[in-house]
Design a protein around this motif. Structure first.
Motif, PDB file in Angstrom:
ATOM      1  N   GLY A 165      40.903  43.502  46.303  1.00 60.68           N
ATOM      2  CA  GLY A 165      41.059  44.553  47.302  1.00 60.68           C
ATOM      3  C   GLY A 165      41.739  45.779  46.748  1.00 60.68           C
ATOM      4  O   GLY A 165      41.282  46.904  46.965  1.00 60.68           O
ATOM      5  N   ASN A 166      42.821  45.588  45.997  1.00 57.88           N
ATOM      6  CA  ASN A 166      43.556  46.747  45.490  1.00 57.88           C
ATOM      7  C   ASN A 166      42.737  47.557  44.507  1.00 57.88           C
ATOM      8  O   ASN A 166      42.642  48.781  44.616  1.00 57.88           O
ATOM      9  CB  ASN A 166      44.858  46.286  44.832  1.00 57.88           C
ATOM     10  N   SER A 169      39.444  49.012  46.105  1.00 57.85           N
ATOM     11  CA  SER A 169      39.665  50.135  47.013  1.00 57.85           C
ATOM     12  C   SER A 169      40.016  51.390  46.228  1.00 57.85           C
ATOM     13  O   SER A 169      39.622  52.497  46.627  1.00 57.85           O
ATOM     14  CB  SER A 169      40.760  49.804  48.020  1.00 57.85           C
TER      15      SER A 169
ATOM     16  N   VAL B  16      40.520  48.004  59.884  1.00 61.13           N
ATOM     17  CA  VAL B  16      41.355  48.686  58.888  1.00 61.13           C
ATOM     18  C   VAL B  16      42.529  49.380  59.554  1.00 61.13           C
ATOM     19  O   VAL B  16      43.670  49.294  59.090  1.00 61.13           O
ATOM     20  CB  VAL B  16      40.503  49.678  58.077  1.00 61.13           C
ATOM     21  N   ILE B  64      45.017  43.825  53.000  1.00 57.40           N
ATOM     22  CA  ILE B  64      43.843  43.697  52.138  1.00 57.40           C
ATOM     23  C   ILE B  64      42.820  42.762  52.789  1.00 57.40           C
ATOM     24  O   ILE B  64      41.612  42.997  52.685  1.00 57.40           O
ATOM     25  CB  ILE B  64      44.266  43.187  50.750  1.00 57.40           C
ATOM     26  N   LEU B  67      40.883  44.779  55.066  1.00 52.93           N
ATOM     27  CA  LEU B  67      39.944  45.624  54.327  1.00 52.93           C
ATOM     28  C   LEU B  67      38.708  44.826  53.922  1.00 52.93           C
ATOM     29  O   LEU B  67      37.572  45.309  54.038  1.00 52.93           O
ATOM     30  CB  LEU B  67      40.640  46.181  53.087  1.00 52.93           C
ATOM     31  N   LEU B  71      34.839  45.425  54.882  1.00 57.29           N
ATOM     32  CA  LEU B  71      33.753  45.552  53.902  1.00 57.29           C
ATOM     33  C   LEU B  71      32.648  44.552  54.178  1.00 57.29           C
ATOM     34  O   LEU B  71      31.463  44.885  54.050  1.00 57.29           O
ATOM     35  CB  LEU B  71      34.298  45.340  52.488  1.00 57.29           C
TER      36      LEU B  71
END
Lengths: 228, 81
Positions: A165-166, A169, B16, B64, B67, B71
């Protein structure tokens, strides 16, 4: 827009498709192995600047392992140090134009997390035998066995998702900013990405150390009681 | 555009935005507490900041996760045939 969950296939070796992150990973592996081999060939008592820098890195790694795991870094230096250096090189490989960091692909992170999962079992069995390792699931009480078992799976999954994720992104944000505002605008984001890459590599290594240290401590507990 | 796509896009945006709220508040509290601790005991700054980094990574994971769900909704939605 390209989906961040898939990676582009570059070419095929026989029936096996080889994706872009795999090729970049090979490049990083070759660079790290050749670099350390060339350094090791020319070790001297009065070190050259490059050797001093490498010694400094190894010394910092040792210090971190000693601080976090509260043991001598010897058995863990290769695994944790290799993990840290590889992830750092992979995260910073986005500095090379045209290269996407392989850690922005789900499969690379899954492989790294799986390595940590296997390493925890390996070091746990090495410290306390199979009995000791399995016994570590029953600490502090046998009631916790299902929870501890689930935890080993979920923490591996969260390692994977955190790194993915980090880094992904970061790549994504740079792509969006680049498509909105051309030339200079993405530079601050890239600088931020460097920091994120370093912090994530550090956190991945620290969490691997914490997991290993916890399992080793729990696995070797019954032995200590016997010898006491 | 059918209603599954519209719901997915809205779901991703909500995931998000609301997923960022909690971790942001939590990280703010954690950093404030660490600052206070370092101000009281500057010699323990190394240990505190190492623990802080690991803790922040743990807190951040929840954001995360949101996120990743967003996605999945946008790029790998299982409901869209």
């Amino acid at each position: 827009m390209k989906s961040p969950l898939e990676s582009a296939v570059l070419f095929h070796i026989g029936p096996v498709p080889v994706a872009e992150p795999v090729v970049v990973t090979w490049g990083i592996m070759a660079a790290l192995v050749l670099g350390s081999w060339a350094l090791k060939r020319r070790l001297r008592r009065d070190p050259s600047p490059v050797q001093s820098a490498a010694e400094l890195i190894a010394d910092i790694l040792d210090g971190q392992i000693r601080d976090t795991m509260q043991t001598e870094p010897g058995p863990y230096r290769a695994f944790v140090g290799g993990l840290f250096l590889f992830i750092l090189a992979a995260n910073w490989s986005s500095l090379i134009p045209g290269v996407e960091p392989p850690t922005a692909a789900l499969a690379t992170d899954a492989a790294l997390a799986l390595l940590v999962f296997v390493a925890v079992i390996f070091f746990g069995v090495k410290a306390g035998g199979v009995r000791g390792y399995l016994g570590s699931f029953a600490t502090p009480s046998p009631l916790m066995i299902p929870l501890n078992f689930v935890e080993t799976i979920t923490r591996t999954f969260s390692l994977l998702v955190r790194l993915f994720g980090n880094i992904m992104s970061g790549v994504f944000v740079i792509g969006i900013v680049l498509s909105l505002a051309g030339l200079i605008a993405p530079i601050p984001f890239m600088a931020l990405d460097l920091l994120t890459g370093l912090v994530q590599a550090y956190i991945f290594a620290v969490l691997a150390m914490v997991f290993i240290a916890a399992t080793v401590a729990e696995a070797s507990e019954p032995h200590q009681k016997k010898t006491d | 555009m059918d209603w599954i796509s519209i719901a997915s896009i809205l779901g991703a945006a909500f995931a998000v935005s609301f997923g960022a709220l909690g971790p942001a508040l939590g990280e703010g509290r954690a950093v404030a507490a660490a600052m206070e601790a370092i101000a009281r005991q500057p010699e323990a700054a190394n240990t505190i900041s190492r623990t802080l980094f690991v803790g922040l990574a743990m807190i951040e994971t929840t954001a995360i996760y949101c996120l990743v769900i967003a996605l999945l909704l946008l790029f790998a939605n299982p409901l869209i045939p």
